[in-house]
Scaffold this motif. Structure first.
Motif, short mmCIF file in Angstrom:
data_model
loop_
_atom_site.label_atom_id
_atom_site.label_comp_id
_atom_site.label_asym_id
_atom_site.label_seq_id
_atom_site.Cartn_x
_atom_site.Cartn_y
_atom_site.Cartn_z
N GLU A 113 16.24 -18.68 34.28
CA GLU A 113 16.79 -19.89 33.69
C GLU A 113 17.81 -19.56 32.60
O GLU A 113 17.79 -18.46 32.04
N GLY A 114 18.69 -20.52 32.33
CA GLY A 114 19.70 -20.34 31.30
C GLY A 114 19.22 -20.64 29.90
O GLY A 114 19.86 -20.27 28.92
N LEU A 115 18.09 -21.32 29.76
CA LEU A 115 17.56 -21.67 28.44
C LEU A 115 17.11 -20.43 27.69
O LEU A 115 16.59 -19.48 28.28
N GLY A 116 17.28 -20.48 26.37
CA GLY A 116 16.76 -19.42 25.51
C GLY A 116 15.39 -19.81 25.00
O GLY A 116 14.60 -20.46 25.69
N LEU A 117 15.10 -19.46 23.75
CA LEU A 117 13.78 -19.72 23.19
C LEU A 117 13.57 -21.22 22.93
O LEU A 117 12.45 -21.72 23.05
N GLU A 118 14.61 -21.94 22.54
CA GLU A 118 14.57 -23.39 22.35
C GLU A 118 13.46 -23.83 21.41
O GLU A 118 12.76 -24.81 21.65
N GLY A 119 13.27 -23.10 20.31
CA GLY A 119 12.30 -23.50 19.29
C GLY A 119 10.85 -23.29 19.66
O GLY A 119 9.96 -23.85 19.01
N ARG A 120 10.56 -22.51 20.69
CA ARG A 120 9.19 -22.32 21.16
C ARG A 120 8.57 -21.01 20.67
O ARG A 120 7.61 -20.51 21.26
N ALA A 121 9.05 -20.46 19.57
CA ALA A 121 8.57 -19.15 19.13
C ALA A 121 7.07 -19.15 18.87
O ALA A 121 6.39 -18.15 19.10
N GLY A 122 6.53 -20.26 18.37
CA GLY A 122 5.11 -20.32 18.05
C GLY A 122 4.24 -19.96 19.23
O GLY A 122 3.19 -19.32 19.08
N TYR A 123 4.65 -20.36 20.42
CA TYR A 123 3.90 -20.01 21.63
C TYR A 123 4.49 -18.80 22.33
O TYR A 123 3.79 -17.82 22.62
N TYR A 124 5.79 -18.84 22.57
CA TYR A 124 6.41 -17.87 23.47
C TYR A 124 6.35 -16.44 22.92
O TYR A 124 6.19 -15.49 23.69
N ASP A 125 6.47 -16.28 21.62
CA ASP A 125 6.50 -14.92 21.06
C ASP A 125 5.16 -14.22 21.23
O ASP A 125 5.10 -12.99 21.17
N ARG A 126 4.10 -14.98 21.44
CA ARG A 126 2.80 -14.37 21.73
C ARG A 126 2.59 -14.16 23.22
O ARG A 126 1.85 -13.28 23.62
N ALA A 127 3.24 -15.00 24.03
CA ALA A 127 2.99 -14.95 25.47
C ALA A 127 3.99 -14.06 26.20
O ALA A 127 3.61 -13.17 26.96
N GLY A 128 5.29 -14.29 25.98
CA GLY A 128 6.31 -13.57 26.72
C GLY A 128 6.45 -14.09 28.14
O GLY A 128 5.66 -14.92 28.61
N ALA A 129 7.44 -13.58 28.84
CA ALA A 129 7.72 -14.05 30.20
C ALA A 129 6.59 -13.75 31.17
O ALA A 129 6.34 -14.52 32.11
N MET A 130 5.88 -12.64 30.97
CA MET A 130 4.82 -12.27 31.90
C MET A 130 3.71 -13.32 31.92
O MET A 130 3.27 -13.75 33.00
N VAL A 131 3.28 -13.77 30.76
CA VAL A 131 2.21 -14.76 30.70
C VAL A 131 2.76 -16.16 30.93
O VAL A 131 2.17 -16.97 31.64
N ASP A 132 3.90 -16.47 30.33
CA ASP A 132 4.46 -17.82 30.40
C ASP A 132 4.79 -18.23 31.82
O ASP A 132 4.59 -19.39 32.20
N MET A 133 5.27 -17.30 32.65
CA MET A 133 5.72 -17.67 33.99
C MET A 133 5.01 -16.90 35.10
O MET A 133 4.54 -17.50 36.07
N VAL A 134 4.92 -15.58 35.01
CA VAL A 134 4.38 -14.80 36.13
C VAL A 134 2.89 -15.09 36.31
O VAL A 134 2.43 -15.47 37.40
N GLN A 135 2.10 -14.93 35.24
CA GLN A 135 0.66 -15.15 35.35
C GLN A 135 0.35 -16.61 35.61
O GLN A 135 -0.51 -16.94 36.44
#
Length: 455
Positions: free
Chosen positions: A199-221
């Protein structure tokens, strides 16, 4: 995401009748239509009683003076409790959603709260647990052990908002109602499968969740392994919840890392500063709320296989990345090439490719035929069509299934645990620095993989 996706679908789920109005009641009593509140957190959903026709829909967030949920040291304030009510003469239905902000690291924090609030869970309650269902295999196992004390298993919904019922049924219809595909849907005819959500979107203010999860957990798992199960599953006896869930669970249990080696099977990277569609993005590590020491990936790629008779030896590559200049969300199924092209024919020799788009749902079959003019020249063509769209988007279809007590979209406990067992092997290798964290410029097509010394 709730304001953008869930609220409109809640409105669509409301009974249709004369004089129906949909309103959001703010803490000050003011009424606004679907106020764009932003919550990006797991949710508990309690559908109570029966949905009825007529009446009106009211949504009320927790006011600043209300007492937040608390439980000993596991205290975590609820940012909002949304109360949705359909009310009419002699008719009433209610839906409660407890949203947490900042989002907890796993659903365990929510369950701790409920365990400490005796009688807080109505006997009719349905428990909706969004992926990733825990933060690792151990957490998922603990969650599954805690849930029976709160609600029966048949009232637990481990749902993936990414996969609505329409997407699931579109895949099943394509595979199991066309004799053209199913006889060749195996290792003898398919060379490889790629499931990509770039996707073209960046972090979009989601650091509270995304920085702990990363792409592997957020999308792959959470999502891509579920999609893979729809590609690899054997034909179910029916599309009823019991048969479909059993087929999906069996498909997930067969998934293994390619070569049983997390180093060879995985890659990771994160974006640096760049421009995406004319919008300047900072480097991921410079985004607000990001801890660079976490080494969170914004692009993850893992290759797995379904270790069974039908699929053994076919690589399935699951990939998801952010801030990419060429967004792509699709399943690509590449068939094996013909043994040889007859002498005298020339031109396109690429193998047949079936592309199944994810949002919007569409398919394209790329194949070779004799082109116009010289009949000895083989040209490449694509046959494209759109799948039927549902009345609701996936968020709405998930809510509808919970309201209807339909577990078709829910993942079984053992399947959720197996997905974590795969991802944990990769994350352990990453934590040990056995797989390098590479970089790619925001707006590019992704990293130019350098590999590592263990490959």
């Amino acid at each position: 995401m709730t304001g953008e996706s869930v609220f409109p679908d809640i409105g669509a789920l409301a009974p249709i009748g004369d004089g129906l109005s949909a309103a959001l009641v703010g803490p000050d009593g003011a009424i606004e239509f679907f106020c764009p509140l932003r919550f990006d957190a797991p949710a508990l959903v309690f559908p109570l009683l029966d949905r009825r026709r007529g009446g009106r829909l009211r949504i009320g967030p927790l006011s600043a003076g209300d007492e937040p949920l608390s439980c000993g040291r596991h205290y975590h304030p609820a940012s909002a409790v949304l109360n949705l009510e359909w009310a009419g003469p002699g008719q009433r239905a209610r839906l409660q959603m407890a949203m947490m902000w900042p989002p907890p690291e796993s659903g365990q924090e929510i369950l701790w709260l409920l365990e400490g609030l005796e009688g807080s869970v109505p006997v009719e309650a349905a428990m909706d647990l969004r992926p990733g269902f825990g933060s690792d295999l151990q957490g998922a196992m603990e969650l599954n052990a805690m849930l029976p004390a709160l609600v029966p298993e048949e009232q637990v919904f481990r749902v993936d908002h990414f996969l609505g019922k329409s997407t699931v049924l579109n895949m099943l219809g394509l595979r199991f109602t066309n004799r053209l595909f199913e006889p060749v849907w195996n290792r003898d005819h398919i060379a490889e499968v790629n499931i990509v959500y770039d996707e073209g979107l960046g972090l979009e203010g989601r650091a509270g969740y995304y920085d702990r999860a990363g792409a592997m957990v957020d999308m792959v798992q959470s999502h891509l392994l579920q999609i893979m199960s729809l590609v690899t599953m054997d034909p179910p006896t029916s599309v009823g919840a019991a048969d479909l869930r059993a087929a999906k669970s069996e498909a997930l249990r067969a998934v293994r890392l390619w070569g049983d080696d997390p180093v060879w099977a995985s890659r990771r990277a994160r974006y640096t500063a760049g421009t995406v569609n004319g919008r300047q993005l900072p480097s991921y590590v410079d985004e607000e709320g990001v801890d660079p020491d976490r080494k969170t990936e914004t692009l993850a790629e893992v290759t797995v296989e379904a270790n069974n008779w039908r699929w053994a030896g076919v690589p399935f590559t699951l990939r998801s990345g952010k801030a990419l200049g060429q967004p792509r969300q699709e399943i690509t199924i590449t068939f094996r090439s013909v043994p040889r092209m007859p002498d005298g024919l020339h031109g396109a020799e690429e193998p047949t490719v079936l592309r199944i788009g994810l949002g919007p749902d569409r398919m394209s079959l790329e194949m070779n035929i004799n082109g116009p003019g010289d009949p000895f020249t083989i040209d490449r063509i694509g046959l494209t069509t759109d799948f039927c769209r549902g009345r609701l988007n996936p968020y709405g279809e998930v809510l509808q299934s919970i309201l209807d007590r339909d577990p078709t979209l829910s993942v079984r406990a053992e399947a959720a645990e197996h997905a974590w067992s795969i991802v944990d092997q990769v994350r352990d290798a990453w934590s040990a620095e056995r797989v390098p964290l590479e970089e790619y410029r925001a707006g590019s097509s992704g990293p130019e993989w350098q590999g590592n010394s263990e490959r």
